[in-house]
Design an enzyme around this catalytic site. Structure first.
Site, PDB file in Angstrom:
ATOM      1  N   GLY B  34       0.791  -1.224   0.000  1.00 61.00           N
ATOM      2  CA  GLY B  34       0.000   0.000   0.000  1.00 61.00           C
ATOM      3  C   GLY B  34       0.825   1.276   0.000  1.00 61.00           C
ATOM      4  O   GLY B  34       0.281   2.366  -0.151  1.00 61.00           O
ATOM      5  N   CYS B 243     -28.329  -8.871 -16.163  1.00 58.48           N
ATOM      6  CA  CYS B 243     -27.692  -8.589 -17.450  1.00 58.48           C
ATOM      7  C   CYS B 243     -28.629  -8.991 -18.589  1.00 58.48           C
ATOM      8  O   CYS B 243     -29.160 -10.108 -18.604  1.00 58.48           O
ATOM      9  CB  CYS B 243     -26.366  -9.353 -17.549  1.00 58.48           C
ATOM     10  SG  CYS B 243     -25.639  -9.295 -19.203  1.00 58.48           S
ATOM     11  N   CYS B 246     -26.679 -12.103 -20.625  1.00 61.35           N
ATOM     12  CA  CYS B 246     -26.428 -13.409 -20.008  1.00 61.35           C
ATOM     13  C   CYS B 246     -27.295 -13.675 -18.782  1.00 61.35           C
ATOM     14  O   CYS B 246     -27.285 -14.772 -18.241  1.00 61.35           O
ATOM     15  CB  CYS B 246     -24.943 -13.562 -19.659  1.00 61.35           C
ATOM     16  SG  CYS B 246     -24.443 -12.613 -18.210  1.00 61.35           S
ATOM     17  N   CYS B 268     -23.445  -6.852 -18.597  1.00 60.40           N
ATOM     18  CA  CYS B 268     -22.205  -7.042 -17.828  1.00 60.40           C
ATOM     19  C   CYS B 268     -21.128  -6.111 -18.363  1.00 60.40           C
ATOM     20  O   CYS B 268     -20.949  -5.988 -19.569  1.00 60.40           O
ATOM     21  CB  CYS B 268     -21.690  -8.472 -17.977  1.00 60.40           C
ATOM     22  SG  CYS B 268     -22.656  -9.703 -17.123  1.00 60.40           S
ATOM     23  N   CYS B 274     -19.342 -12.328 -19.443  1.00 59.18           N
ATOM     24  CA  CYS B 274     -20.670 -12.376 -20.068  1.00 59.18           C
ATOM     25  C   CYS B 274     -20.684 -13.401 -21.208  1.00 59.18           C
ATOM     26  O   CYS B 274     -21.566 -14.256 -21.287  1.00 59.18           O
ATOM     27  CB  CYS B 274     -21.022 -10.983 -20.589  1.00 59.18           C
ATOM     28  SG  CYS B 274     -22.762 -10.745 -20.956  1.00 59.18           S
TER      29      CYS B 274
END
Lengths: 257, 282
Positions: B34, B243, B246, B268, B274
Site C-alpha cells: 500500500g 444482465c 447473459c 455485464c 458475459c
C-alpha cells in the site's frame, strides 16, 4: 496538584543573524490566560510558533506537562508525538481563519476532523458533537453543512475556535484572534472566549497588539520589544502602572474613549 | 517470440536498465503493501492517462511465456485494451487472450474481472491519481508525512462530507482502502463493487501511475479494508436488473442507452464473463 502546565526557559530563535526572540522564560498554570503584547515585529508570533511546537527553537526549551503528569519537551519530542499532542491537548487559533479551517469542508466536517483523527468512527455521534459545538460558539446549528466560505469573518473565527476545542485541549494558543473583525463582533467574540475559557478551565497564550483585548481576557501580561520580554506582571498591574518606558509608551498610546 | 515481433526495439519496448529500475520499485512496493514508491517513469508511445503507468509495469514483468489479457472498463475489445494488447504482442511477442483464467498477467483500467483471480496471476492497474489524501491535502510533503505518521483522519472527513451532503457515502469508484491495517491506498478508479475482490486475493496486485511516477502493490493474501463509519458501513452497488445478455445478477452492470426515447439495457461490464456465461448456457 496545581502544578505548572507549561515551562519555558531561555527560549531563543534566530533567523540567520536576525533575532526572532531571545531568552524568554516563564511558566503557565492551568486555567491561566497570558497575553503577549507588543508592536508588530516584536517577536510575538515567533514566540507563539515556538511555544506551540510549530517552529524549532535555536536554543532553550518548552516543556508541557501532559494529562498523566509527565513533562514533555516539545522541541525534543518525535514529530509523531508532537503532532499527536497538537491535535489533542493543544489548540491554535490563527489570526486568519483561512489558515486554521478547511475552507472546502463543511462546518460540521471542520469540527469533527480532530475527533476523526483520534479514531472516532460513528457518523451520528460526530454529527451530534458538531451540532453541540455550533451552539456553544453561538453559530446557527442549521448551518452545520455550510462551507466556511459562506460564513462571515466573525463566524469563521467562532468555527475555528470550535474546531480546536472539540478535543477538550488544555492549552490553546491564539494569534490575534479578534483583529480584522469590526468592533461589535470583536466584543461578542471576546465575551464568548472569556466564557469558554472560564467554563472549560483552559489555559491560553494570547498574542495581541490590542491592549484592550489583553485587559479583558488576560490574567497576566508579557510585553515584548525587539524579540525580548521587557516587562511581565498581572494584567491590571502592567496596564495601570507600567514600569518600563516602552510599556508606558504603549499604554499611553491607547486612544481614550 | 513470433515472427511478427517488431525489430529494432528491445524486448517489451523498454530498455533492460529501465525494466530493472521498475522491478526494484515493484519489489519495494510489495515489501511495503500500500506504500507509494516513486520511480523514474519514462515517456511511452501513448499519452498520459492512457495507461502509461500500467504499461511500464507490464513491460517490466512480462516474459516470453506469459499470456496477457488487457481490459478497459471490463471490456477486452475497447480501443485502449486492443492497442495495449497488440503493443505487447508486437514488442514482446507474447500470447494474448481475453479469457481471465488463461492469463498470467492482466492489465486493467477501471475493473477487476468477475472470475476469481488465482494463485500465480498478476493484475496490473492503471492509476491516474495514486494519492488518496490529495483531494484534502494539496501538499506532497504533507501527504508523505501523513502517511508516515498514519494520520488518516482527513479520509473520514471526506466520507463525513459525503453523508452530510447525500445522506450516504456517495463515493462509488476509487473508494479508499486501508491495506494490512497500515497504509491508506487509492485502488485506482475501479468501482467500489470490486473493492472486496482485492481483499485476501491470491493474485499479486500491482498499481502503476505513469504521470505521477508512483508504483504500489498489494501482495497475495493481504488484508484490504474499505474505509467506512460504524453507522454507515461500506456497501457495494446493487442492481434491480439482470444482465440483458447473459442474465447474470451478481456482476457489475453497465447501463447502455439504446435509442433516444428512453430505451436502455443493462449488460455485464466484464465482456469475457458475459460471453462465457452465454457459451455455457447454450
Amino acid at each position: 496538584m496545581d502544578q505548572e502546565l507549561l515551562r519555558v526557559s531561555g527560549l531563543t530563535r534566530y533567523y540567520g543573524s536576525r533575532v526572532g526572540c531571545r531568552d524568554v522564560s516563564f511558566s503557565l498554570w492551568p486555567g491561566e490566560v497570558l497575553a503577549i503584547v507588543g508592536e508588530s515585529g516584536s517577536g510575538k508570533s515567533t514566540l507563539l510558533s515556538l511555544l506551540s511546537g510549530r517552529l524549532a527553537p535555536t536554543a532553550g526549551d518548552v516543556s508541557y506537562r501532559d494529562r498523566d503528569g509527565r513533562w514533555l519537551s516539545l522541541p525534543n519530542l518525535s514529530e509523531a508525538d508532537r503532532r499527536r499532542l497538537q491535535r489533542t491537548d493543544l489548540g491554535v487559533v490563527h489570526q486568519n481563519p483561512r489558515d486554521g479551517l478547511r475552507m472546502r469542508v463543511s462546518a460540521g466536517g471542520n469540527i469533527g476532523e480532530r475527533l476523526m483523527a483520534l479514531g472516532h468512527r460513528h457518523y451520528g455521534r460526530l454529527r451530534g458533537t458538531g451540532l453541540d459545538w455550533m451552539e456553544r460558539v453561538e453559530l446557527d446549528p442549521q448551518r452545520i453543512d455550510d462551507h466556511p466560505s459562506a460564513f462571515s469573518g466573525g463566524m469563521q473565527q467562532r468555527l475555528q475556535i470550535a474546531r480546536n476545542l472539540v478535543t477538550e485541549p488544555r492549552l490553546v494558543f491564539m494569534d490575534e484572534p479578534t483583529s480584522g473583525l469590526d468592533v461589535s463582533v470583536q466584543a461578542r467574540l471576546l465575551d464568548l472566549l472569556r466564557h469558554l475559557v472560564a467554563s472549560l478551565g483552559l489555559a491560553v497564550v494570547l498574542v495581541t497588539h490590542d491592549l484592550a483585548v489583553a485587559r479583558i481576557l488576560a490574567h497576566r501580561m508579557m510585553v515584548m520589544r525587539g524579540g525580548e520580554v521587557v516587562e511581565t506582571g498581572l494584567a491590571d498591574q502592567v496596564l495601570d502602572d507600567p514600569c518600563h518606558p516602552y510599556t508606558q509608551l504603549l499604554v499611553s498610546s491607547i486612544l481614550q474613549a | 517470440m513470433t515472427a511478427e515481433t517488431m525489430q529494432g526495439y528491445n524486448y517489451a519496448y523498454l530498455d533492460e536498465q529501465t525494466k530493472a529500475m521498475i522491478r526494484r520499485a515493484i519489489l519495494k512496493a510489495v515489501a511495503i503493501p500500500g506504500h507509494q514508491v516513486p520511480f523514474g517513469s519514462r515517456e511511452m508511445p501513448l499519452p498520459y492517462g492512457w495507461g502509461t503507468g500500467g504499461i511500464q509495469i507490464t513491460a517490466s514483468i512480462i516474459g516470453p511465456l506469459d499470456v496477457l489479457k488487457v481490459i478497459d472498463q471490463g471490456s477486452d475489445d475497447t480501443t485502449n485494451a486492443v492497442s495495449i494488447r497488440s503493443f505487447f504482442a508486437r514488442t514482446a511477442g507474447v500470447k494474448t487472450t481475453t479469457a481471465t483464467e488463461e492469463a498470467t498477467v492482466i492489465q486493467t483500467r477501471h475493473r477487476i474481472p468477475e472470475a476469481p483471480l488465482t494463485d500465480g496471476q498478476i493484475i496490473v492497474y492503471q492509476v491516474p491519481i495514486p494519492e488518496p489524501l490529495r483531494f484534502m491535502e494539496p501538499s506532497e510533503s504533507e501527504t508523505r508525512t501523513m502517511h508516515a505518521l498514519e494520520e488518516y483522519g482527513v479520509m473520514h472527513v471526506k466520507l463525513y462530507e459525503d453523508i452530510a451532503e447525500h445522506g450516504r457515502i456517495a463515493k462509488s469508484y476509487d473508494y479508499p482502502v486501508r491495506v494490512q491495517s497500515r497504509y491508506v491506498m487509492a485502488p485506482s478508479p475501479i468501482p467500489k463493487f470490486d473493492n472486496p475482490k482485492m481483499h485476501d486475493s491470491p493474485a499479486l496486485q500491482l498499481f502503476g501511475a505513469g504521470r505521477e511516477k508512483r508504483i504500489y502493490a498489494i501482495p497475495p493474501h493481504t488484508r484490504v479494508e474499505s474505509l467506512d463509519f460504524e453507522d454507515h458501513p461500506f456497501e457495494i452497488q446493487k442492481w434491480d436488473e439482470a444482465c440483458a445478455i447473459c442474465g447474470a445478477r451478481d456482476s457489475f452492470l453497465d447501463e447502455i442507452l439504446t435509442d433516444d426515447r428512453g430505451g436502455r439495457m443493462f449488460v455485464c461490464s466484464d465482456s469475457d464473463h458475459c460471453a462465457r456465461r452465454v457459451r455455457e448456457d447454450c
